[in-house]
Write an enzyme that holds these catalytic residues in place. Sequence first.
Site, PDB file in Angstrom:
ATOM      1  N   LYS A  13       0.655  -1.096  -0.097  1.00  0.00           N
ATOM      2  CA  LYS A  13       0.126   0.054   0.039  1.00  0.00           C
ATOM      3  C   LYS A  13       0.848   1.370   0.109  1.00  0.00           C
ATOM      4  CE  LYS A  13      -2.075  -1.130   3.856  1.00  0.00           C
ATOM      5  NZ  LYS A  13      -1.121  -2.370   4.185  1.00  0.00           N
ATOM      6  N   ARG A  88      -9.947   0.713   8.577  1.00  0.00           N
ATOM      7  CA  ARG A  88      -9.542  -0.612   9.088  1.00  0.00           C
ATOM      8  C   ARG A  88     -10.573  -1.517   9.573  1.00  0.00           C
ATOM      9  NH1 ARG A  88      -3.639   0.360   8.834  1.00  0.00           N
ATOM     10  NH2 ARG A  88      -2.350  -1.592   9.112  1.00  0.00           N
ATOM     11  N   ARG A 127      12.075  -5.281   5.249  1.00  0.00           N
ATOM     12  CA  ARG A 127      12.087  -3.919   4.986  1.00  0.00           C
ATOM     13  C   ARG A 127      12.826  -2.820   5.739  1.00  0.00           C
ATOM     14  NH1 ARG A 127       5.829  -1.639   5.621  1.00  0.00           N
ATOM     15  NH2 ARG A 127       5.961  -2.578   7.730  1.00  0.00           N
ATOM     16  N   ARG A 161      11.411  -0.903  11.467  1.00  0.00           N
ATOM     17  CA  ARG A 161      10.048  -0.377  12.209  1.00  0.00           C
ATOM     18  C   ARG A 161      10.065  -1.548  13.467  1.00  0.00           C
ATOM     19  NH1 ARG A 161       4.945   0.526   8.623  1.00  0.00           N
ATOM     20  NH2 ARG A 161       4.025  -0.941  10.190  1.00  0.00           N
ATOM     21  N   ARG A 172      -0.312  -8.798  13.501  1.00  0.00           N
ATOM     22  CA  ARG A 172      -0.919  -7.642  12.464  1.00  0.00           C
ATOM     23  C   ARG A 172      -1.648  -8.337  11.443  1.00  0.00           C
ATOM     24  NH1 ARG A 172       4.320  -4.876  11.096  1.00  0.00           N
ATOM     25  NH2 ARG A 172       3.157  -3.856   9.437  1.00  0.00           N
TER      26      ARG A 172
HETATM   27  P1  AP5 Z   1       5.112  -1.635   2.012  1.00  0.00           P
HETATM   28  O1  AP5 Z   1       4.344  -0.817   0.804  1.00  0.00           O
HETATM   29  O2  AP5 Z   1       5.577  -0.915   3.060  1.00  0.00           O
HETATM   30  O3  AP5 Z   1       3.504  -2.336   2.299  1.00  0.00           O
HETATM   31  P2  AP5 Z   1       2.284  -1.838   3.221  1.00  0.00           P
HETATM   32  O4  AP5 Z   1       1.019  -2.539   2.659  1.00  0.00           O
HETATM   33  O5  AP5 Z   1       2.285  -0.274   3.179  1.00  0.00           O
HETATM   34  O6  AP5 Z   1       2.732  -2.339   4.586  1.00  0.00           O
HETATM   35  P3  AP5 Z   1       2.622  -1.835   5.948  1.00  0.00           P
HETATM   36  O7  AP5 Z   1       3.191  -2.791   6.873  1.00  0.00           O
HETATM   37  O8  AP5 Z   1       3.356  -0.358   5.972  1.00  0.00           O
HETATM   38  O9  AP5 Z   1       1.051  -1.655   6.334  1.00  0.00           O
HETATM   39  P4  AP5 Z   1       0.402  -1.950   7.605  1.00  0.00           P
HETATM   40  O10 AP5 Z   1      -1.056  -1.810   7.136  1.00  0.00           O
HETATM   41  O11 AP5 Z   1       0.617  -3.110   8.498  1.00  0.00           O
HETATM   42  O12 AP5 Z   1       1.024  -0.604   8.372  1.00  0.00           O
HETATM   43  P5  AP5 Z   1       0.524   0.713   8.973  1.00  0.00           P
HETATM   44  O13 AP5 Z   1       1.897   1.496   8.986  1.00  0.00           O
HETATM   45  O14 AP5 Z   1      -0.465   1.229   8.146  1.00  0.00           O
HETATM   46  O15 AP5 Z   1       5.574  -3.007   1.545  1.00  0.00           O
HETATM   47  C1  AP5 Z   1       6.097  -3.760   2.352  1.00  0.00           C
HETATM   48  C2  AP5 Z   1       7.607  -4.281   1.844  1.00  0.00           C
HETATM   49  O16 AP5 Z   1       7.380  -4.868   0.766  1.00  0.00           O
HETATM   50  C3  AP5 Z   1       8.443  -3.172   1.390  1.00  0.00           C
HETATM   51  O17 AP5 Z   1       9.941  -3.380   1.746  1.00  0.00           O
HETATM   52  C4  AP5 Z   1       8.660  -2.975  -0.023  1.00  0.00           C
HETATM   53  O18 AP5 Z   1       9.554  -2.564  -0.640  1.00  0.00           O
HETATM   54  C5  AP5 Z   1       8.252  -4.412  -0.485  1.00  0.00           C
HETATM   55  N1  AP5 Z   1       7.087  -4.847  -1.457  1.00  0.00           N
HETATM   56  C6  AP5 Z   1       5.957  -3.763  -1.717  1.00  0.00           C
HETATM   57  N2  AP5 Z   1       5.438  -4.181  -2.984  1.00  0.00           N
HETATM   58  C7  AP5 Z   1       6.029  -5.287  -3.181  1.00  0.00           C
HETATM   59  C8  AP5 Z   1       5.822  -6.315  -4.439  1.00  0.00           C
HETATM   60  N3  AP5 Z   1       4.976  -6.083  -5.351  1.00  0.00           N
HETATM   61  N4  AP5 Z   1       6.843  -7.135  -4.542  1.00  0.00           N
HETATM   62  C9  AP5 Z   1       8.052  -7.203  -3.720  1.00  0.00           C
HETATM   63  N5  AP5 Z   1       8.116  -6.329  -2.651  1.00  0.00           N
HETATM   64  C10 AP5 Z   1       7.360  -5.530  -2.413  1.00  0.00           C
HETATM   65  O19 AP5 Z   1      -0.106   0.403  10.329  1.00  0.00           O
HETATM   66  C11 AP5 Z   1       0.994   0.260  11.404  1.00  0.00           C
HETATM   67  C12 AP5 Z   1       0.046  -0.012  12.727  1.00  0.00           C
HETATM   68  O20 AP5 Z   1      -0.442   1.511  13.040  1.00  0.00           O
HETATM   69  C13 AP5 Z   1      -1.061  -0.721  12.801  1.00  0.00           C
HETATM   70  O21 AP5 Z   1      -0.568  -2.420  13.219  1.00  0.00           O
HETATM   71  C14 AP5 Z   1      -1.983  -0.201  13.739  1.00  0.00           C
HETATM   72  O22 AP5 Z   1      -1.489  -0.612  15.170  1.00  0.00           O
HETATM   73  C15 AP5 Z   1      -1.929   1.153  13.648  1.00  0.00           C
HETATM   74  N6  AP5 Z   1      -2.878   1.751  12.730  1.00  0.00           N
HETATM   75  C16 AP5 Z   1      -2.579   2.404  11.660  1.00  0.00           C
HETATM   76  N7  AP5 Z   1      -3.839   2.675  10.815  1.00  0.00           N
HETATM   77  C17 AP5 Z   1      -4.717   2.323  11.772  1.00  0.00           C
HETATM   78  C18 AP5 Z   1      -6.128   2.159  11.655  1.00  0.00           C
HETATM   79  N8  AP5 Z   1      -6.836   2.924  10.634  1.00  0.00           N
HETATM   80  N9  AP5 Z   1      -6.885   1.800  12.819  1.00  0.00           N
HETATM   81  C19 AP5 Z   1      -6.341   1.295  13.968  1.00  0.00           C
HETATM   82  N10 AP5 Z   1      -4.887   1.400  13.941  1.00  0.00           N
HETATM   83  C20 AP5 Z   1      -4.097   1.634  12.725  1.00  0.00           C
END
Ligand code: AP5
Length: 216
Positions: A13, A88, A127, A161, A172
């Site tokens: 994402k 979410r 990552r 992270r 997660r």
């Molecule tokens: P990346 O693009 O970073 O993936 P992502 O989907 O953004 O994953 P995140 O881990 O950031 O998402 P998340 O939803 O768990 O975390 P968030 O920060 O929102 O890609 C991942 C890796 O893969 C990278 O190294 C990239 O280079 C590689 N990659 C990407 N695409 C690829 C491909 N096609 N092929 C190969 N490699 C690839 O949330 C963190 C925390 O915040 C949550 O756990 C929760 O506690 C809290 N939080 C955030 N939002 C909310 C909400 N709305 N409600 C409640 N809690 C929340």
Amino acid sequence: MNVILVGPPGAGKGTQAERLQKTYGLKHLSTGDMLRAEVAAGSQIGRQAKAIMDRGELVPDEILIRMIGERIGQPDAAKGFLLDGFPRTVAQAQALDTMLAGRKQKLDHVIQLVVNNDAMVERISGRFSCKKCGAGYHDSFKKTKKPGVCNVCGSTEFVRRPDDKPETVRTRLEAYDKQTAPLLPYYRARGVLREVEGMAAIDEVTAKLGKVLGAA
Ligand code: AP5
């Protein structure tokens, strides 16, 4: 144009949102990034959220709904936004619907990045990002051009992270399946859900997203 990217942790994402933001001029709003900024600032929200995030669980809906409600009303999101990590839960999606109706705005696309959950642990645990400018990399899939040097700013300091440890990633992924996956039927019923294969290479996924969103 207002777009939501949905998918489990590691689906890509954030990677894709950064690219689409540049191409389409949409404001990329990542609730994970916003929460990490609150944690770094030591704010009241950050203090509440830190332990929950470190366990890999979801931060309470009311905090996220207030945060996004304030953010999407700011001028830089007026031409359209790209939500990454919000909503979410179904309660967050319902609150977003109410916010948008109040602003006479609509959702154009909710795009699900379809991936294999088992592959996400490898993606996430590899990552890392530049400590100085935040540019994101991966040990195998997106290396720096020169080992140990950021492509963007030349810094040699990188961070990982705290919630990217394999056991926390599994929590997660469970939270996604239980609390976030119910958004898919919610948006399918409204006719805005699109599916994009997220297991392809990063450039290919970007091209597929471009087909859904149309010419920039
Ligand atoms: P990346 O693009 O970073 O993936 P992502 O989907 O953004 O994953 P995140 O881990 O950031 O998402 P998340 O939803 O768990 O975390 P968030 O920060 O929102 O890609 C991942 C890796 O893969 C990278 O190294 C990239 O280079 C590689 N990659 C990407 N695409 C690829 C491909 N096609 N092929 C190969 N490699 C690839 O949330 C963190 C925390 O915040 C949550 O756990 C929760 O506690 C809290 N939080 C955030 N939002 C909310 C909400 N709305 N409600 C409640 N809690 C929340």
